[in-house]
Design a protein around this motif. Structure first.
Motif, mmCIF file in Angstrom:
data_model
loop_
_atom_site.group_PDB
_atom_site.id
_atom_site.type_symbol
_atom_site.label_atom_id
_atom_site.label_comp_id
_atom_site.label_asym_id
_atom_site.label_seq_id
_atom_site.Cartn_x
_atom_site.Cartn_y
_atom_site.Cartn_z
ATOM 1 N N UNK A 80 -7.297 -3.107 11.160
ATOM 2 C CA UNK A 80 -6.152 -2.515 10.503
ATOM 3 C C UNK A 80 -6.549 -1.211 9.699
ATOM 4 N N UNK A 81 -7.640 -1.387 8.848
ATOM 5 C CA UNK A 81 -8.115 -0.258 7.888
ATOM 6 C C UNK A 81 -8.317 0.983 9.033
ATOM 7 N N UNK A 82 -8.822 0.706 10.104
ATOM 8 C CA UNK A 82 -9.269 1.788 11.163
ATOM 9 C C UNK A 82 -7.962 2.392 11.929
ATOM 10 N N UNK A 83 -6.894 1.688 11.594
ATOM 11 C CA UNK A 83 -5.653 2.076 12.524
ATOM 12 C C UNK A 83 -4.783 2.840 11.535
ATOM 13 N N UNK A 84 -4.850 2.902 10.441
ATOM 14 C CA UNK A 84 -3.905 3.583 9.299
ATOM 15 C C UNK A 84 -4.604 4.860 8.516
ATOM 16 N N UNK A 85 -3.798 5.612 8.383
ATOM 17 C CA UNK A 85 -4.252 7.060 7.497
ATOM 18 C C UNK A 85 -3.943 6.591 6.046
ATOM 19 N N UNK A 86 -4.559 7.289 5.223
ATOM 20 C CA UNK A 86 -4.284 7.083 4.047
ATOM 21 C C UNK A 86 -2.861 7.812 3.512
ATOM 22 N N UNK A 87 -2.608 8.523 4.382
ATOM 23 C CA UNK A 87 -0.985 9.284 4.400
ATOM 24 C C UNK A 87 0.120 8.122 4.563
ATOM 25 N N UNK A 88 -0.157 7.289 5.733
ATOM 26 C CA UNK A 88 0.434 6.065 6.290
ATOM 27 C C UNK A 88 0.721 5.193 5.020
ATOM 28 N N UNK A 89 -0.350 4.906 4.315
ATOM 29 C CA UNK A 89 -0.353 3.727 3.341
ATOM 30 C C UNK A 89 0.450 4.136 2.275
ATOM 31 N N UNK A 90 0.178 5.533 1.842
ATOM 32 C CA UNK A 90 0.805 6.034 0.825
ATOM 33 C C UNK A 90 2.326 5.841 0.650
ATOM 34 N N UNK A 91 2.935 6.461 2.134
ATOM 35 C CA UNK A 91 4.172 6.270 2.334
ATOM 36 C C UNK A 91 4.795 4.883 2.597
ATOM 37 N N UNK A 92 4.193 4.076 2.934
ATOM 38 C CA UNK A 92 4.522 2.545 3.050
ATOM 39 C C UNK A 92 4.511 2.030 1.529
ATOM 40 N N UNK A 93 3.636 2.440 0.807
ATOM 41 C CA UNK A 93 3.811 1.927 -0.517
ATOM 42 C C UNK A 93 5.125 2.522 -1.374
ATOM 43 N N UNK A 94 5.103 3.848 -1.264
ATOM 44 C CA UNK A 94 6.296 4.594 -1.917
ATOM 45 C C UNK A 94 7.611 4.291 -1.134
ATOM 46 N N UNK A 95 7.928 4.101 -0.080
ATOM 47 C CA UNK A 95 8.978 3.990 0.761
ATOM 48 C C UNK A 95 9.266 2.650 1.526
ATOM 49 N N UNK A 96 8.439 1.860 1.373
ATOM 50 C CA UNK A 96 8.506 0.357 2.085
ATOM 51 C C UNK A 96 8.218 0.763 3.615
ATOM 52 N N UNK A 97 8.017 -0.365 4.243
ATOM 53 C CA UNK A 97 7.695 -0.753 5.725
ATOM 54 C C UNK A 97 8.144 -2.070 5.955
#
Length: 112
Positions: free
Chosen positions: A74-91
């Motif tokens: 999972x860590x290799x498949x996501x970017x920091x930007x995606x993680x930031x957006x998921x935390x901020x905006x939900x997913x």
């Protein structure tokens, strides 16, 4: 002479590996002893325990409602930007934390 060159190359490779591993641990927000690293004025470990552990487990290994954040795949498949957006905006099932956490706190969680 050939053995000395091979030994030197192996030693340099090992040193590079150890330095890279240390940087990766620090970037994730922990030291080699597992202690949390403060990101600016934010203690990411405490913030994770307060905001994320309920769903993702105390160590990030997943829980009844949250994904395993420690998975190398999972860590290799996501970017920091995606993680930031998921935390901020939900997913998907994850709620948005953008109104509860500021950008510095979210950045600290991304690094953690």
């Amino acid at each position: 002479m050939k053995n000395r060159v091979q030994y030197l190359a192996l030693s340099l490779g090992l040193l590079l590996f150890l330095l890279t591993a240390q940087q990766a641990l620090l970037a994730r927000g922990s030291t080699s002893t597992g202690e949390p690293v403060a990101q600016g004025n934010v203690d990411a470990g405490q913030l994770f325990a307060k905001s994320c552990a309920k769903c993702h487990g105390a160590g990030g290994g997943g829980g009844a409602r949250g994904r395993n954040l420690t998975s190398a795949k999972w860590q290799g498949s996501v970017t920091d930007e995606r993680i930031f957006n998921s935390i901020a905006n939900g997913r998907e099932r994850m709620p948005a934390f953008g109104k509860k956490l500021n950008d510095a706190q979210i950045d600290a969680l991304v690094a953690y």
